[in-house]
Design a protein around this motif. Structure first.
Motif, PDB file in Angstrom:
ATOM      1  N   UNK A   1       0.925  -1.086  -0.034  1.00  0.00           N
ATOM      2  CA  UNK A   1      -0.123   0.081   0.039  1.00  0.00           C
ATOM      3  C   UNK A   1       0.935   1.197   0.123  1.00  0.00           C
ATOM      4  N   UNK A   2       0.422   2.013  -0.613  1.00  0.00           N
ATOM      5  CA  UNK A   2       1.032   3.666  -0.617  1.00  0.00           C
ATOM      6  C   UNK A   2       0.185   4.657   0.232  1.00  0.00           C
ATOM      7  N   UNK A   3       0.562   5.836   0.818  1.00  0.00           N
ATOM      8  CA  UNK A   3      -0.164   6.628   1.286  1.00  0.00           C
ATOM      9  C   UNK A   3       0.111   7.844   0.366  1.00  0.00           C
ATOM     10  N   UNK A   4      -0.811   8.621   0.052  1.00  0.00           N
ATOM     11  CA  UNK A   4      -0.512  10.214  -0.594  1.00  0.00           C
ATOM     12  C   UNK A   4      -1.176  11.205  -0.001  1.00  0.00           C
ATOM     13  N   UNK A   5      -0.240  11.970   0.407  1.00  0.00           N
ATOM     14  CA  UNK A   5      -1.003  13.239   1.296  1.00  0.00           C
ATOM     15  C   UNK A   5      -1.058  14.495   0.488  1.00  0.00           C
ATOM     16  N   UNK A   6      -2.492  15.023   0.552  1.00  0.00           N
ATOM     17  CA  UNK A   6      -2.788  16.045  -0.350  1.00  0.00           C
ATOM     18  C   UNK A   6      -3.151  17.132   0.707  1.00  0.00           C
ATOM     19  N   UNK A   7      -3.416  18.413   0.157  1.00  0.00           N
ATOM     20  CA  UNK A   7      -3.695  19.336   0.917  1.00  0.00           C
ATOM     21  C   UNK A   7      -3.273  20.747   0.880  1.00  0.00           C
ATOM     22  N   UNK A   8      -3.920  21.894   1.422  1.00  0.00           N
ATOM     23  CA  UNK A   8      -3.156  23.049   1.273  1.00  0.00           C
ATOM     24  C   UNK A   8      -1.950  23.383   1.764  1.00  0.00           C
ATOM     25  N   UNK A   9      -1.325  24.562   1.282  1.00  0.00           N
ATOM     26  CA  UNK A   9       0.246  24.851   1.704  1.00  0.00           C
ATOM     27  C   UNK A   9      -0.113  24.960   3.477  1.00  0.00           C
ATOM     28  N   UNK A  10       0.950  24.469   4.110  1.00  0.00           N
ATOM     29  CA  UNK A  10       0.841  24.682   5.459  1.00  0.00           C
ATOM     30  C   UNK A  10       0.207  23.520   6.234  1.00  0.00           C
ATOM     31  N   UNK A  11      -0.587  22.635   5.608  1.00  0.00           N
ATOM     32  CA  UNK A  11      -1.209  21.699   6.306  1.00  0.00           C
ATOM     33  C   UNK A  11      -0.653  20.491   6.931  1.00  0.00           C
ATOM     34  N   UNK A  12       0.760  20.464   6.506  1.00  0.00           N
ATOM     35  CA  UNK A  12       1.577  19.545   7.245  1.00  0.00           C
ATOM     36  C   UNK A  12       1.814  18.263   6.407  1.00  0.00           C
ATOM     37  N   UNK A  13       1.777  18.388   5.132  1.00  0.00           N
ATOM     38  CA  UNK A  13       1.964  17.104   4.600  1.00  0.00           C
ATOM     39  C   UNK A  13       3.415  16.583   4.337  1.00  0.00           C
ATOM     40  N   UNK A  14       4.373  17.552   4.597  1.00  0.00           N
ATOM     41  CA  UNK A  14       5.786  17.101   4.866  1.00  0.00           C
ATOM     42  C   UNK A  14       6.080  16.596   6.109  1.00  0.00           C
ATOM     43  N   UNK A  15       5.595  17.421   7.311  1.00  0.00           N
ATOM     44  CA  UNK A  15       5.827  16.764   8.594  1.00  0.00           C
ATOM     45  C   UNK A  15       5.089  15.467   8.655  1.00  0.00           C
ATOM     46  N   UNK A  16       3.962  15.476   8.571  1.00  0.00           N
ATOM     47  CA  UNK A  16       2.941  14.230   8.726  1.00  0.00           C
ATOM     48  C   UNK A  16       3.767  13.258   7.885  1.00  0.00           C
ATOM     49  N   UNK A  17       4.130  13.357   6.917  1.00  0.00           N
ATOM     50  CA  UNK A  17       4.683  12.291   5.990  1.00  0.00           C
ATOM     51  C   UNK A  17       5.912  11.630   6.750  1.00  0.00           C
ATOM     52  N   UNK A  18       6.804  12.621   7.305  1.00  0.00           N
ATOM     53  CA  UNK A  18       7.888  12.289   7.857  1.00  0.00           C
ATOM     54  C   UNK A  18       7.563  11.421   9.133  1.00  0.00           C
ATOM     55  N   UNK A  19       6.739  11.892   9.994  1.00  0.00           N
ATOM     56  CA  UNK A  19       6.027  11.086  11.049  1.00  0.00           C
ATOM     57  C   UNK A  19       5.411   9.643  10.697  1.00  0.00           C
ATOM     58  N   UNK A  20       4.656   9.594   9.610  1.00  0.00           N
ATOM     59  CA  UNK A  20       4.162   8.227   9.238  1.00  0.00           C
ATOM     60  C   UNK A  20       5.452   7.599   8.895  1.00  0.00           C
ATOM     61  N   UNK A  21       6.279   7.998   8.191  1.00  0.00           N
ATOM     62  CA  UNK A  21       7.594   7.194   7.723  1.00  0.00           C
ATOM     63  C   UNK A  21       8.365   6.530   8.909  1.00  0.00           C
ATOM     64  N   UNK A  22       8.343   7.534   9.822  1.00  0.00           N
ATOM     65  CA  UNK A  22       9.286   7.231  11.103  1.00  0.00           C
ATOM     66  C   UNK A  22       8.375   5.925  11.865  1.00  0.00           C
TER      67      UNK A  22
END
Ligand code: S3P
Length: 168
Positions: free
Chosen positions: A1-22
């Motif tokens: 499975x893959x997870x694709x994070x979308x949403x407006x600027x500043x919603x945390x796509x990068x930070x939450x992606x990092x947390x999920x990856x961790x």
């Protein structure tokens, strides 16, 4: 499975992606980072030299490449405007489970009130720009999403946990 994070600027796509990856040990890929690397220049410079149109073209080409060489077990963080072209929305759905990180304009301004790296938010009346862009994009985010999560008032850790609980 893959997870694709979308949403407006500043919603945390990068930070939450990092947390999920961790927490899951899944690999993370970030479309903005990949575009910057391909182009050999930062996003502000891509916008200066090629305009928003050039940046969107780079996003669409990248998505096509990612779908063609589809891998499993990846968390994708994306740029806030990636959902604008219909073809991109189709490609995003093919890439994996799409999670829309929904954020209020007030939270965006709190987080990005002084940001200088987002070309679309520069200049006067930032709040008005945020509201306008968000209103234009809302249905594109919603129609692409398998799951919608509200991020206001939640830590990246909270949001990551909620995503994993909901994706089973
Ligand atoms: C954009 C969002 C940015 C980046 C570019 C355009 C947009 O990514 O792709 O500045 O159109 O919303 P983030 O959502 O990661 O800030």
């Amino acid at each position: 499975m893959n997870i694709v994070l979308i949403g407006f600027m500043g919603c945390g796509k990068t930070t939450i992606g990092r947390e999920l990856s961790r927490t899951t040990k899944m690999l993370r890929k970030d479309t903005d980072e990949m575009i910057v690397e391909d182009a050999g220049m930062p996003i502000t410079e891509i916008f200066q030299q090629e305009g928003e149109e050039g940046f969107r073209k780079r996003e669409a080409e990248l998505l096509e490449r990612l779908v063609r060489g589809k891998q499993d077990g990846i968390i994708y963080s994306t740029g806030g405007g990636i959902v604008i072209p219909e073809i991109n929305r189709e490609l995003l759905k093919q890439m994996g489970k799409v999670v829309f990180l929904r954020i209020k304009p007030e939270t965006v301004i709190e987080r990005l009130g002084h940001d200088t790296t987002r070309p679309l938010l520069q200049g006067p009346d930032r709040m008005k720009k945020i509201r306008l862009l968000m209103a234009r994009r809302r249905s594109a985010y919603e129609e692409t999403a398998d799951l919608i999560i509200d991020v206001d008032g939640h830590t990246p850790q909270d949001v990551a946990e909620t995503i994993l609980a909901n994706l089973g």
